[in-house]
Scaffold this motif. Structure first.
Motif, PDB file in Angstrom:
ATOM      1  N   LYS A  89      10.496  17.307   2.679  1.00  0.00           N
ATOM      2  CA  LYS A  89      11.864  17.423   2.178  1.00  0.00           C
ATOM      3  C   LYS A  89      12.668  18.409   3.004  1.00  0.00           C
ATOM      4  O   LYS A  89      13.858  18.201   3.280  1.00  0.00           O
ATOM      5  CB  LYS A  89      11.831  17.851   0.712  1.00  0.00           C
ATOM      6  CG  LYS A  89      13.194  17.891   0.050  1.00  0.00           C
ATOM      7  CD  LYS A  89      13.080  18.264  -1.420  1.00  0.00           C
ATOM      8  CE  LYS A  89      14.447  18.304  -2.085  1.00  0.00           C
ATOM      9  NZ  LYS A  89      14.337  18.666  -3.528  1.00  0.00           N
ATOM     10  N   SER A 134      13.776  27.179   3.908  1.00  0.00           N
ATOM     11  CA  SER A 134      14.747  26.366   4.645  1.00  0.00           C
ATOM     12  C   SER A 134      14.370  26.328   6.116  1.00  0.00           C
ATOM     13  O   SER A 134      13.762  27.272   6.644  1.00  0.00           O
ATOM     14  CB  SER A 134      16.156  26.930   4.482  1.00  0.00           C
ATOM     15  OG  SER A 134      17.075  26.227   5.304  1.00  0.00           O
ATOM     16  N   TYR A 156      12.137   9.788  -0.706  1.00  0.00           N
ATOM     17  CA  TYR A 156      12.615  10.863   0.162  1.00  0.00           C
ATOM     18  C   TYR A 156      13.514  10.365   1.282  1.00  0.00           C
ATOM     19  O   TYR A 156      14.431  11.073   1.706  1.00  0.00           O
ATOM     20  CB  TYR A 156      11.427  11.643   0.746  1.00  0.00           C
ATOM     21  CG  TYR A 156      10.775  12.566  -0.252  1.00  0.00           C
ATOM     22  CD1 TYR A 156      11.314  13.819  -0.530  1.00  0.00           C
ATOM     23  CD2 TYR A 156       9.632  12.185  -0.941  1.00  0.00           C
ATOM     24  CE1 TYR A 156      10.735  14.674  -1.446  1.00  0.00           C
ATOM     25  CE2 TYR A 156       9.035  13.025  -1.866  1.00  0.00           C
ATOM     26  CZ  TYR A 156       9.602  14.263  -2.123  1.00  0.00           C
ATOM     27  OH  TYR A 156       9.024  15.099  -3.040  1.00  0.00           O
ATOM     28  N   THR A 166      16.168  17.586   5.179  1.00  0.00           N
ATOM     29  CA  THR A 166      17.390  18.199   4.651  1.00  0.00           C
ATOM     30  C   THR A 166      18.446  18.327   5.747  1.00  0.00           C
ATOM     31  O   THR A 166      18.145  18.623   6.903  1.00  0.00           O
ATOM     32  CB  THR A 166      17.071  19.579   4.057  1.00  0.00           C
ATOM     33  OG1 THR A 166      16.097  19.440   3.031  1.00  0.00           O
ATOM     34  CG2 THR A 166      18.318  20.227   3.484  1.00  0.00           C
TER      35      THR A 166
END
Length: 581
Positions: A230, A202, A256, A234
């Motif tokens: 990605k 993340s 995406y 996010t």
């Protein structure tokens, strides 16, 4: 009667002081007497010029300019005190006795060279009145004349001037210690994360600066992939910066980006994006609805070879607050694209890049370009239609706002364009005139006299002389922070001496392929320019370990050495310095 004949004999006639050269471009300024004949190819030139008078600005002049229906009258007044102080500052590089001799010589009107300059000083006889030459001189012409006179005196007396001697201040052990300095913990951490980007779960709570640096590391190493993309998309990102999207397919781009929340996006950079950005993919990705990019201020889509005027119209309807747009190498955009931008952002746009947009004719976009009232950055690199006439028409009207100008590879430009820019862009801070083969030392003089607040100057590949560049640095070099003299083969001792004296604010210097610079000259530069952080020396094979191991500037990173890593030598820009770039 005999005295009058003797005076006429001592003072040469105007015709005897003129020289005609063949020239195929009537706007190409040229001068005589500064350089030896082999410095320039004098074939196919036909013009008479006065090198010194070309830079002479009368103390009071009135120029009537007719541009469309407007008439502009400019009255410039410069005091004698300012002239004298500037000339004294320019001549600081010459010995005191030579300054005195030069001052006495410059007061003799009979020694002035008389030549004529037509095309370089004006582009159109109907638009710009010819300036009247008087006995006043600019600091640049004074300094150049002093160099010429000193060289003639030394040649007559058989004197060979000794160059300043640089003494190495470090030994080999110090050099080894410097090269083995441990990088910062932040740099080590970012490199490790880039090497193991597939293991990153993340990017939440990671600030935009570190996201950008990670993205650049991955793009440089060709490790950017859909997995890391990605992670960047996010959440609700404020910036998406990819300086290389060549690996991304149209299908992947659509998949995406169609789930991307664009409500908070302030910056979108999708450079080298190739075929993925089209009028068919934009409605599903970036331009989902009118005003969907309501906070977007910076947009860069370089290399979008399938972006059309209609696709640009979709983006404009979604991004209503744009301040900076980069459409370089968007080869399908036409002149109508500038009208689309002017209709929506004419009063707010500050940066415009249309480099290498081959279908755009600058003569046709001139009315739309003049509608950008707040434009501060203009980049037209490689646009083939850029000409002296365009430069005159646009910058006389709008040059007062321009702070950054890029004219790299605009091969039709001559000294006349530089003269207009120097005269009508008082706030210019950044100028890129790389690879303009028709420029001469006249351009350097115009910049020295008119642009004394430049911070970045790129002169790559132009045929300027060592004397002209050194005098420019004496007059306007103290404010420079970035300078490129790449491939200017005549750069030598005079430039090195002036750099060492006036380069205290320089942090980036490119001297690649300047092979007249020895260890002695480079040592003087690096040890004197204490702010220097990046020095590019590609192709300087004449340098030895005497310089590399002997200079004392531990903060200077030398780029271009054999077997040295390239990407690690470049520092990433500080994204927090300003909202625009």
């Amino acid at each position: 009667m005999d005295q009058e004949q003797e005076q006429e004999h001592q003072q040469p006639s105007s015709s005897s002081r003129k020289r005609i050269l063949e020239q195929d471009d009537d706007t190409d300024a040229y001068y005589l007497g500064l350089l030896p004949p082999e410095a320039y190819d004098t074939s196919k030139r036909i013009k008479t010029y006065d090198f010194l008078a070309a830079f002479d600005e009368p103390k009071r002049e009135t120029i009537v300019i007719s541009d469309s229906d407007d008439e502009e009258v400019q009255d410039e007044t410069e005091s004698d005190d300012d002239d004298r102080s500037n000339a004294a500052r320019a001549l600081a590089l010459f010995p005191r006795n030579q300054q005195e001799e030069h001052h006495n010589a410059s007061e003799n009107k009979n020694n002035d060279v008389v030549i004529e300059s037509n095309a370089a000083d004006k582009i159109d006889d109907d638009d710009v009145e010819d300036e009247v030459d008087d006995d006043s001189s600019t600091p640049f012409s004074e300094a150049i004349k002093a160099i010429q006179e000193r060289a003639e005196r030394n040649q007559e007396r058989g004197i060979v001037e000794e160059p300043p001697v640089w003494i190495p201040k470090r030994n080999e052990k110090d050099s080894v210690r410097r090269r083995s300095c441990v990088p910062s913990l932040q740099e080590l951490s970012l490199n490790i994360l880039a090497q193991h980007s597939d293991a990153v779960v993340s990017l939440d709570c990671v600030v935009d600066e570190f996201r950008q640096r990670l993205s650049n590391l991955l793009c440089d190493s060709r490790k950017m992939n859909c997995y890391f993309l990605k992670l960047l998309l996010t959440g609700v990102p404020t910036q998406i910066r990819l300086k290389d999207c060549s690996w991304l397919t149209e299908e992947e781009f659509t998949n995406y980006f169609q789930t991307l929340d664009t409500s908070e996006l302030e910056v979108i950079q999708l450079d080298k994006c190739g075929k993925i950005v089209t009028e068919h993919t934009l409605p599903a990705t970036l331009a989902k609805s009118p005003n969907s990019l309501s906070k977007l201020t910076i947009l860069s889509l370089t290399g979008a070879c399938r972006l059309t005027n209609e696709g640009l119209r979709l983006l404009v309807s979604s991004a209503t607050e744009l301040r900076s747009i980069n459409l370089s190498q968007c080869s399908l955009l036409t002149c109508d694209s500038l009208g689309i931008l002017a209709d929506s952002f004419g009063s707010v746009l500050k940066e415009l890049h249309i480099d290498e947009c081959i279908l755009i004719d600058v003569a046709r976009i001139l009315p739309a370009l003049k509608r950008f009232k707040q434009l501060q950055v203009l980049s037209l690199a490689g646009v083939p239609s850029v000409s002296d006439e365009f430069i005159k028409s646009y910058f006389i009207a709008c040059g007062h706002n321009i702070k950054e100008l890029v004219l790299k590879d605009c091969l039709n430009l001559t000294d006349a364009s530089v003269r207009i820019i120097a005269k009508h862009c008082p706030g210019l801070r950044v100028l890129d005139i790389m690879n303009l083969g028709k420029l001469t030392d006249l351009s350097v003089g115009y910049l020295a006299n008119g642009c004394q607040r430049l911070r970045t100057l790129k002169l790559y590949g132009n045929p300027f002389s060592d004397e002209a560049i050194s005098v420019f640095l004496e007059l306007a070099g103290k404010t420079l922070e970035e300078l490129s003299l790449n491939s200017i083969t005549k750069v030598g001792l005079l430039t090195a001496t002036s750099l060492a004296k006036n380069g205290q604010n320089l942090h980036t210097l490119d001297l690649s392929w300047c092979r007249n610079l020895s260890d002695n000259e480079l040592g003087l530069i690096v040890d004197s320019c204490l702010s220097l952080r990046s020095l590019k020396l590609f192709g300087c094979s004449q340098l030895t370990d005497m310089f590399f191991k002997g200079h004392s500037n531990s903060g200077a990173r030398i780029i271009g050495l054999k077997l040295s890593p390239l990407f690690q030598r470049f520092e990433e820009p500080n994204l927090n310095e300003g909202s625009l770039r």
